[in-house]
Design a protein around this motif. Sequence first.
Motif, PDB file in Angstrom:
ATOM      1  N   ASP A   1       4.893  -0.788 -17.770  1.00 52.16           N
ATOM      2  CA  ASP A   1       6.108  -0.183 -17.186  1.00 52.16           C
ATOM      3  C   ASP A   1       6.130   0.460 -15.345  1.00 52.16           C
ATOM      4  OD1 ASP A   1       8.072   2.581 -17.733  1.00 52.16           O
ATOM      5  OD2 ASP A   1       6.265   3.581 -16.878  1.00 52.16           O
ATOM      6  N   LEU A   2       4.402   0.911 -15.267  1.00 47.56           N
ATOM      7  CA  LEU A   2       4.028   0.569 -14.202  1.00 47.56           C
ATOM      8  C   LEU A   2       4.500  -0.079 -12.914  1.00 47.56           C
ATOM      9  CD1 LEU A   2       0.439   1.727 -14.030  1.00 47.56           C
ATOM     10  CD2 LEU A   2       2.105   3.502 -13.322  1.00 47.56           C
ATOM     11  N   SER A   3       4.610  -1.065 -13.290  1.00 51.30           N
ATOM     12  CA  SER A   3       4.906  -2.356 -12.678  1.00 51.30           C
ATOM     13  C   SER A   3       6.157  -2.589 -12.159  1.00 51.30           C
ATOM     14  CB  SER A   3       4.441  -4.409 -13.061  1.00 51.30           C
ATOM     15  OG  SER A   3       3.121  -3.914 -13.409  1.00 51.30           O
ATOM     16  N   ASN A   4       7.104  -2.727 -12.997  1.00 58.72           N
ATOM     17  CA  ASN A   4       8.411  -1.986 -13.218  1.00 58.72           C
ATOM     18  C   ASN A   4       9.025  -0.601 -12.081  1.00 58.72           C
ATOM     19  OD1 ASN A   4       9.190  -4.002 -14.705  1.00 58.72           O
ATOM     20  ND2 ASN A   4       9.266  -2.940 -16.538  1.00 58.72           N
ATOM     21  N   ARG A   5       7.894   0.498 -11.876  1.00 64.97           N
ATOM     22  CA  ARG A   5       8.398   1.292 -11.547  1.00 64.97           C
ATOM     23  C   ARG A   5       7.693   1.169  -9.809  1.00 64.97           C
ATOM     24  NH1 ARG A   5       7.357   6.716 -13.488  1.00 64.97           N
ATOM     25  NH2 ARG A   5       7.771   6.607 -15.698  1.00 64.97           N
ATOM     26  N   LEU A   6       7.012   0.379  -9.653  1.00 65.17           N
ATOM     27  CA  LEU A   6       6.721  -0.095  -8.521  1.00 65.17           C
ATOM     28  C   LEU A   6       7.317  -1.667  -8.093  1.00 65.17           C
ATOM     29  CD1 LEU A   6       3.931  -0.311  -6.266  1.00 65.17           C
ATOM     30  CD2 LEU A   6       2.931  -1.961  -7.657  1.00 65.17           C
ATOM     31  N   LEU A   7       8.254  -1.409  -8.876  1.00 57.77           N
ATOM     32  CA  LEU A   7       9.155  -2.951  -7.885  1.00 57.77           C
ATOM     33  C   LEU A   7      10.314  -2.170  -7.557  1.00 57.77           C
ATOM     34  CD1 LEU A   7       8.836  -5.962 -10.314  1.00 57.77           C
ATOM     35  CD2 LEU A   7       8.332  -6.211  -8.231  1.00 57.77           C
ATOM     36  N   ARG A   8      10.645  -0.939  -8.140  1.00 52.25           N
ATOM     37  CA  ARG A   8      11.617  -0.282  -7.841  1.00 52.25           C
ATOM     38  C   ARG A   8      11.670   0.639  -6.857  1.00 52.25           C
ATOM     39  NH1 ARG A   8      12.603   0.253 -13.362  1.00 52.25           N
ATOM     40  NH2 ARG A   8      11.420   1.938 -13.586  1.00 52.25           N
ATOM     41  N   ILE A   9      10.031   0.795  -6.694  1.00 47.45           N
ATOM     42  CA  ILE A   9       9.918   1.850  -5.213  1.00 47.45           C
ATOM     43  C   ILE A   9      10.009   0.367  -3.923  1.00 47.45           C
ATOM     44  CG2 ILE A   9       8.578   2.816  -3.139  1.00 47.45           C
ATOM     45  CD1 ILE A   9       7.152   3.757  -6.360  1.00 47.45           C
ATOM     46  N   LEU A  10       9.614  -0.846  -4.136  1.00 49.79           N
ATOM     47  CA  LEU A  10       9.782  -1.523  -3.376  1.00 49.79           C
ATOM     48  C   LEU A  10      11.004  -2.424  -3.324  1.00 49.79           C
ATOM     49  CD1 LEU A  10       6.153  -3.253  -4.526  1.00 49.79           C
ATOM     50  CD2 LEU A  10       6.698  -2.680  -1.918  1.00 49.79           C
ATOM     51  N   THR A  11      12.231  -2.586  -4.210  1.00 55.35           N
ATOM     52  CA  THR A  11      13.251  -3.127  -3.434  1.00 55.35           C
ATOM     53  C   THR A  11      14.446  -2.006  -3.454  1.00 55.35           C
ATOM     54  OG1 THR A  11      13.048  -3.317  -6.170  1.00 55.35           O
ATOM     55  CG2 THR A  11      12.467  -4.942  -5.545  1.00 55.35           C
ATOM     56  N   GLY A  12      14.096  -0.636  -4.041  1.00 54.90           N
ATOM     57  CA  GLY A  12      14.759   0.268  -4.249  1.00 54.90           C
ATOM     58  C   GLY A  12      16.066   0.012  -5.111  1.00 54.90           C
TER      59      GLY A  12
ATOM     60  N   GLU B   1       6.491  -7.791  -3.731  1.00 52.06           N
ATOM     61  CA  GLU B   1       7.598  -7.534  -5.012  1.00 52.06           C
ATOM     62  C   GLU B   1       7.572  -8.577  -5.272  1.00 52.06           C
ATOM     63  OE1 GLU B   1      10.959  -6.225  -1.272  1.00 52.06           O
ATOM     64  OE2 GLU B   1       8.749  -7.454  -1.058  1.00 52.06           O
ATOM     65  N   ALA B   2       7.309 -10.028  -4.740  1.00 57.20           N
ATOM     66  CA  ALA B   2       6.448 -11.213  -6.038  1.00 57.20           C
ATOM     67  C   ALA B   2       5.410 -11.396  -5.991  1.00 57.20           C
ATOM     68  CB  ALA B   2       6.387 -12.295  -4.571  1.00 57.20           C
ATOM     69  N   ALA B   3       3.921 -10.163  -5.358  1.00 54.45           N
ATOM     70  CA  ALA B   3       2.783 -10.604  -5.775  1.00 54.45           C
ATOM     71  C   ALA B   3       2.896  -9.519  -6.881  1.00 54.45           C
ATOM     72  CB  ALA B   3       2.169  -9.839  -4.656  1.00 54.45           C
ATOM     73  N   VAL B   4       3.796  -8.819  -7.176  1.00 56.03           N
ATOM     74  CA  VAL B   4       3.758  -7.446  -8.065  1.00 56.03           C
ATOM     75  C   VAL B   4       3.808  -8.039  -9.448  1.00 56.03           C
ATOM     76  CG1 VAL B   4       5.073  -5.285  -9.058  1.00 56.03           C
ATOM     77  CG2 VAL B   4       3.801  -5.690  -6.775  1.00 56.03           C
TER      78      VAL B   4
ATOM     79  N   HIS C   1       1.583  -1.500  -0.325  1.00 55.00           N
ATOM     80  CA  HIS C   1      -0.409  -0.309  -0.502  1.00 55.00           C
ATOM     81  C   HIS C   1       0.972   1.261   0.194  1.00 55.00           C
ATOM     82  CE1 HIS C   1      -4.058  -1.641   0.582  1.00 55.00           C
ATOM     83  NE2 HIS C   1      -3.844  -2.675   0.684  1.00 55.00           N
ATOM     84  N   ASP C   2       2.069   1.229   1.196  1.00 54.82           N
ATOM     85  CA  ASP C   2       3.131   3.034   0.928  1.00 54.82           C
ATOM     86  C   ASP C   2       4.023   2.732  -0.197  1.00 54.82           C
ATOM     87  OD1 ASP C   2       2.327   2.683   2.746  1.00 54.82           O
ATOM     88  OD2 ASP C   2       4.276   2.329   4.336  1.00 54.82           O
ATOM     89  N   ALA C   3       3.680   2.059  -0.620  1.00 56.46           N
ATOM     90  CA  ALA C   3       5.038   2.233  -2.670  1.00 56.46           C
ATOM     91  C   ALA C   3       3.174   1.968  -3.694  1.00 56.46           C
ATOM     92  CB  ALA C   3       5.259  -0.150  -2.920  1.00 56.46           C
ATOM     93  N   VAL C   4       2.564   1.419  -3.735  1.00 54.68           N
ATOM     94  CA  VAL C   4       1.828   2.073  -4.173  1.00 54.68           C
ATOM     95  C   VAL C   4       0.863   2.888  -4.204  1.00 54.68           C
ATOM     96  CG1 VAL C   4      -0.379   1.931  -5.401  1.00 54.68           C
ATOM     97  CG2 VAL C   4       0.275  -0.426  -5.398  1.00 54.68           C
ATOM     98  N   ASP C   5       1.209   3.754  -2.923  1.00 49.88           N
ATOM     99  CA  ASP C   5       0.594   4.941  -2.599  1.00 49.88           C
ATOM    100  C   ASP C   5       1.043   6.302  -3.133  1.00 49.88           C
ATOM    101  OD1 ASP C   5      -1.629   5.166  -1.481  1.00 49.88           O
ATOM    102  OD2 ASP C   5      -0.468   4.840   0.930  1.00 49.88           O
TER     103      ASP C   5
END
Length: 746
Positions: A308-319, A277-280, A222-226
């Motif tokens: 692109d959105l999924s990759n952005r979200l993964l980068r937010i989650l993993t750093g 991350e795995a869920a995304v 939720h934090d990453a999606v926000d």
Amino acid sequence: MPERTESESRKLLRRLRDTLATPCKGQERLDRITHLIADSMRSQVCSIYLFRDADTLELCATEGLKAEAVHKTRLRMGEGLVGRVARSAQPVNTGNAPAERGFRFMPETGEEIYSSFLGVPIQRVGEKLGVLVVQSREARQFSEDEVYGLEVVAMVLAEMAELGAFLGDGEAMGRGHTNPVMIRASAGQEGAAEGRVWLHEPRVVVTNPVGDDPEKERARLHDAVDTLRDSVDQMLAHAHGGDKDHQQVLEAYRMFAHSRGWMRRMEEDIARGLSAEAAVEKEQSAARARLEQVPDPYLRDRLHDLDDLSNRLLRILTGQGQDTGAEMPENPVLVARNIGPAELLDYGRKLKGVVLEEGSVGSHAAIVARALAIPLVVHADRITTEALNGDPILVDGDQGIVHLRPDETVAGAFREKIAMQAEAQQRYSSLRNLPAEAKCGSRISLLMNAGLMADLPSLVNSGADGVGLFRTELQFLVRTRVPRRSELAAIYARVMDAAQGRPVIFRTLDIGSDKVLPYMKPQDEPNPAMGWRAIRVGLDKPGVLRMQLQALIRAAAGRPLSVMFPFIANAAEYTAARKALECALAHETALGRATPTAVEVGAMLETPSLAFAPNSFFEAADFISIGGNDLKQFFFAADRENERVRRRYDTLDVSYLALIEQIIDRCARAGTRLSFCGEDAGRPIDALTLAALGIRILSMRPASIGPVKHLIRRVNLKDLRAVIDAARGDGAQTVRPAVTAWLARQ
């Protein structure tokens, strides 16, 4: 069988993680996994099939089937139920496997006693790795919950495969990406380079696919999606009032980012035991598999938005990613799935080489790479999967070969090749100010191709006599909107200034085919190379053509101007294009603006049809340039982007040379200047043969001028012409062997 609960799913994943984390050999780990899954799902069989190559699956581990079938049983993509799962990237679930469409009985496995079959793909973000199968004697379909659970397990297996969990004798994880890899691809731009990998879009590696605390993982998601939604909203705010197409793309991003269905599915994945991350990534892989089956090109394009959105979200989650402080190495070789010309220009000459998984030899990215004199390899299959930032890499743009993490023997031989090329270039530089004059006294004018201001210093450095082709489309391709007339006029004026009196031939906008403007709606054409492109677009969009011609006229004020129209297929097109230029000149004169002191109007001969145009066309044209790249592909009906056929036909084939001679003869009788432009003009043996046939102007990339000039100055073209005629008289299909043998004796 009782329905599995969420806690049981998490329990299975934890057991799987522990098994993967235990140090052992790769085969032993696979065997343990199949035993664990079969036991947990209370099925008699669990098997793992992995891709041996792009089209072949191999049984790599099994619990329940005959052990001797392991590494012996293989299936082609689409063969049997396993191959069907692999091809469709969708589960197959049946209680009566032998009755299913496409069933293939494999007696060596002993599976004939098992009726029920459930197979799910092992895949990672569209990359197919294999198939996971469970089977049982009981004739029943597996429940929806069981299917979902097996998909989650397959997702974890895919992540662990990425981390090298099934390789050799290594530790449990992290041993992937260590072995040398050689990839045979396509040469996009000649040259050789040694450096370190710099990923344009670093692949996010999920190191923790299993989540122990669902509430914690849900909160992280939720934090990453926000954060993601905030960034998309900010991009939209900055784009407000700007380019409409760009805004539409961002609106699509915003729609996906706020999708309740997307969020709900990821939360369900977390409840089953996956990390955020795995869920995304699981949902990204599932969406890819669904959309790749959709015939509608518009819907397929939406795949890129979701990616692109999924990759952005993964980068937010993993750093992970380039925005986390990773530093580009000193000798970077750019590795990417694909890249646009503007992005490539941003990197500039700091790059040692470029390797693309997609792309094409004629794409605008390839044109930019040539302009920057950067070795380029395209169609490098799986390079973005295999490479990590910082990996040693060798790029052979001559042969279209990439060596990733090469051993020292390969690296040593490669360094010798680079040293030899550097020595040859040094030798060629001494010829810079000498004419390309053969021993018989024939003088050949060697011009260079260009398309960027960055090309122009090569005019002096290469010893080129001028610019035989300035590609004007690059100024359109690197922008997100149509450039203004004043912007183009300023660029063209700077090009003429940099040429310092040397001739410059400007080719009008050549778009379409593989060069699509980012702000132009793509045309869904079955064969774009023969579709709506080049002068066809210009004549159908007279406002764009008029704007460009006016910019050229204003840039040349007080200087001579040479304009060339591309892809002319018949005399009427040339007449219409020339009339457009004459109207633009008359308009500028009526406005009282300065006009060029002289204007030359030419045509590119890129279609065989134009070679048979009426004499009046050859007499009307001020000059003609043979566009060898397109003419050759249309003459032989061999797509130059198709690796199976593009090297099949030789430029020195006698039938092709007969067409070239006909063009030479028609231009000579009409008194029209003729040049040859394209890749073949820069290949010394091919260039020499064209010169021997009578072509006196060759236009090529700057780096080819030295080698071509060196060879021309060594030979007598009249003697070579006799060799060519003799080979044709003897019935040779191509004169290359005869020319090569003759050169060896000189």
